[in-house]
Design an enzyme around this catalytic site. Structure first.
Site, mmCIF file in Angstrom:
data_model
loop_
_atom_site.group_PDB
_atom_site.id
_atom_site.type_symbol
_atom_site.label_atom_id
_atom_site.label_comp_id
_atom_site.label_asym_id
_atom_site.label_seq_id
_atom_site.Cartn_x
_atom_site.Cartn_y
_atom_site.Cartn_z
ATOM 1 N N ASP A 109 0.762 -1.335 -0.089
ATOM 2 C CA ASP A 109 -0.018 0.033 0.053
ATOM 3 C C ASP A 109 0.875 1.145 -0.199
ATOM 4 O OD1 ASP A 109 -1.791 1.889 0.308
ATOM 5 O OD2 ASP A 109 -2.810 1.135 2.311
ATOM 6 N N HIS A 110 1.213 1.700 -1.229
ATOM 7 C CA HIS A 110 2.387 2.786 -1.207
ATOM 8 C C HIS A 110 1.657 3.947 -2.334
ATOM 9 C CE1 HIS A 110 5.879 0.162 -0.040
ATOM 10 N NE2 HIS A 110 5.187 0.479 1.181
ATOM 11 N N SER A 115 3.769 1.925 10.768
ATOM 12 C CA SER A 115 3.879 3.365 11.202
ATOM 13 C C SER A 115 4.285 4.150 9.857
ATOM 14 C CB SER A 115 5.099 3.217 12.005
ATOM 15 O OG SER A 115 6.212 2.898 11.861
ATOM 16 N N GLY A 116 4.622 3.459 8.703
ATOM 17 C CA GLY A 116 4.801 4.163 7.411
ATOM 18 C C GLY A 116 6.146 4.455 7.075
ATOM 19 N N GLU A 117 6.446 4.957 5.946
ATOM 20 C CA GLU A 117 7.695 5.530 5.271
ATOM 21 C C GLU A 117 7.476 6.704 4.849
ATOM 22 O OE1 GLU A 117 6.266 2.579 3.352
ATOM 23 O OE2 GLU A 117 6.919 1.103 4.682
ATOM 24 N N ASN A 173 6.145 7.441 1.318
ATOM 25 C CA ASN A 173 4.527 7.552 0.946
ATOM 26 C C ASN A 173 3.581 8.445 1.701
ATOM 27 O OD1 ASN A 173 4.750 5.063 -0.995
ATOM 28 N ND2 ASN A 173 5.727 4.210 0.998
ATOM 29 N N SER A 178 9.617 -4.335 14.858
ATOM 30 C CA SER A 178 10.991 -4.720 14.345
ATOM 31 C C SER A 178 11.840 -4.614 15.731
ATOM 32 C CB SER A 178 11.540 -3.404 13.486
ATOM 33 O OG SER A 178 11.702 -2.149 14.214
ATOM 34 N N GLY A 179 11.137 -4.216 17.049
ATOM 35 C CA GLY A 179 11.921 -4.423 18.234
ATOM 36 C C GLY A 179 11.109 -4.608 19.449
#
Length: 328
Positions: free
Chosen positions: A37-38, A105-107, A110, A174-175
């Site tokens: 979804d970008h 949480s997205g990039e 985008n 991721s953590g």
């Protein structure tokens, strides 16, 4: 039982082709399909970025049994969380209960180009995601939501079409901080590395909250092709951005930035990281690392929109047979 999936990679195919690939992947025996979804492709050489939710709605109607998942949607900037809840409820109805809402949480790539706002730091993005999940969960439960939160305001929102089968929520983590924040808020884990410690921490946190383990959903790229050299060149041309890792990939703002950041990545670097060529054994081995780390669902990305028909028609069935044999 390990489930194996196919990725509808919106960055590398147009929407009609994506629907066609979805039908073919179901026919070949994939257990589920995930859809990126970008708003932009990672690299200009990929060349596409149709709206994922329009694609998912079409795929829900074109397929019959295969599971579906957004992988992943950011519900904090490009979309308001109330809109994401509405989209997820609608797709779940169209899919007759086969849909999972994957969230993250997205990039920067985008989100910033849509809102024009600055890109928040990772702590703020995670806090925004936590508040968004709360809104989405309450709306999907049929509640009327009024909220004046730290990041969102919702005024008497209600979903008027709710699916009979509730939408499961999966969240990308991721953590340890992500595990602590989201293990009790979501149903399933999404992770991009075969990290057994992360999976174990997720299960431990959920059990401490009296919850079941849920699914652990992963994804990895492959580049199958009868010609290994062609596969390596295609993977380098379209997927060399992948090795940057989430901390880098979440921050770069444009396809041009990804091209600049990866200009010194060589085809051999890509071939060392991604199974390329006609041999299925390296793919089975790479998938095995995820299975051994505790992943229940593993989706493959076949690199290159132009290669999907050949992959689905020639490689998918023997590959799935080999993966299931290894899993058993």
């Amino acid at each position: 039982m390990t489930r194996f999936g196919y990725t509808l990679m919106t960055e590398q195919s147009d929407p009609k082709d994506l629907v066609r690939y979805a039908v073919s992947a179901e026919e070949r025996g994939f257990d589920f399909e995930v859809c990126s979804d970008h708003f932009s492709p990672w690299l200009a050489s990929q060349g596409h970025a149709p709206n994922a939710w329009a694609v998912l709605g079409a795929v829900a109607q074109a397929t019959e049994q295969v599971g579906l998942c957004s992988y992943v949607t950011c519900p904090t900037m490009r979309y308001h969380p109330a809109v994401v809840a509405q989209q997820a409820a609608t797709v779940q109805i169209l899919a007759d209960g086969r849909f999972t809402l994957g969230l993250g949480s997205g990039e920067n790539l985008n989100e910033h180009i849509v809102t024009g706002a600055g890109w928040p730091n990772v702590g703020r993005r995670q806090a925004m995601l936590g508040e968004a999940i709360k809104i989405i969960r309450e709306l999907l439960m049929g509640e009327t939501v009024n909220l004046r939160g730290d990041h969102f305001e919702v005024d008497r929102a209600r979903l008027w079409d709710l699916p009979e089968i509730p939408v499961a929520l999966a969240v990308a983590v991721s953590g340890d901080k992500g595990v602590d924040r989201f293990a009790a808020a979501a149903d399933d884990l999404i992770a991009v590395q075969p990290d057994a410690d992360l999976v174990s921490a997720w299960h431990t946190a959920r059990r401490a909250s009296g919850l079941g383990d849920g699914r652990v959903i992963g994804q990895l790229p492959v580049c199958w092709d009868p010609d290994r050299d062609a596969a390596v060149q295609r993977a380098h041309r379209q997927f060399r951005w992948f090795g940057g890792g989430w901390l880098v990939n979440s921050e770069l703002p444009t396809p041009a930035a990804f091209a600049a950041a990866t200009r010194f990545v060589t085809p051999q670097d890509v071939a060392d990281a991604i199974p390329c060529g006609p041999d299925l054994d390296p793919i089975v081995e790479a998938v095995g690392a995820y299975r051994d780390a505790g992943f229940t669902d593993i989706a493959l990305i076949q690199i290159g929109g132009e290669s999907q028909d050949a992959f689905l028609n020639e490689a998918a069935e023997p590959l799935l047979a080999a993966l299931r044999d290894a899993a058993s």
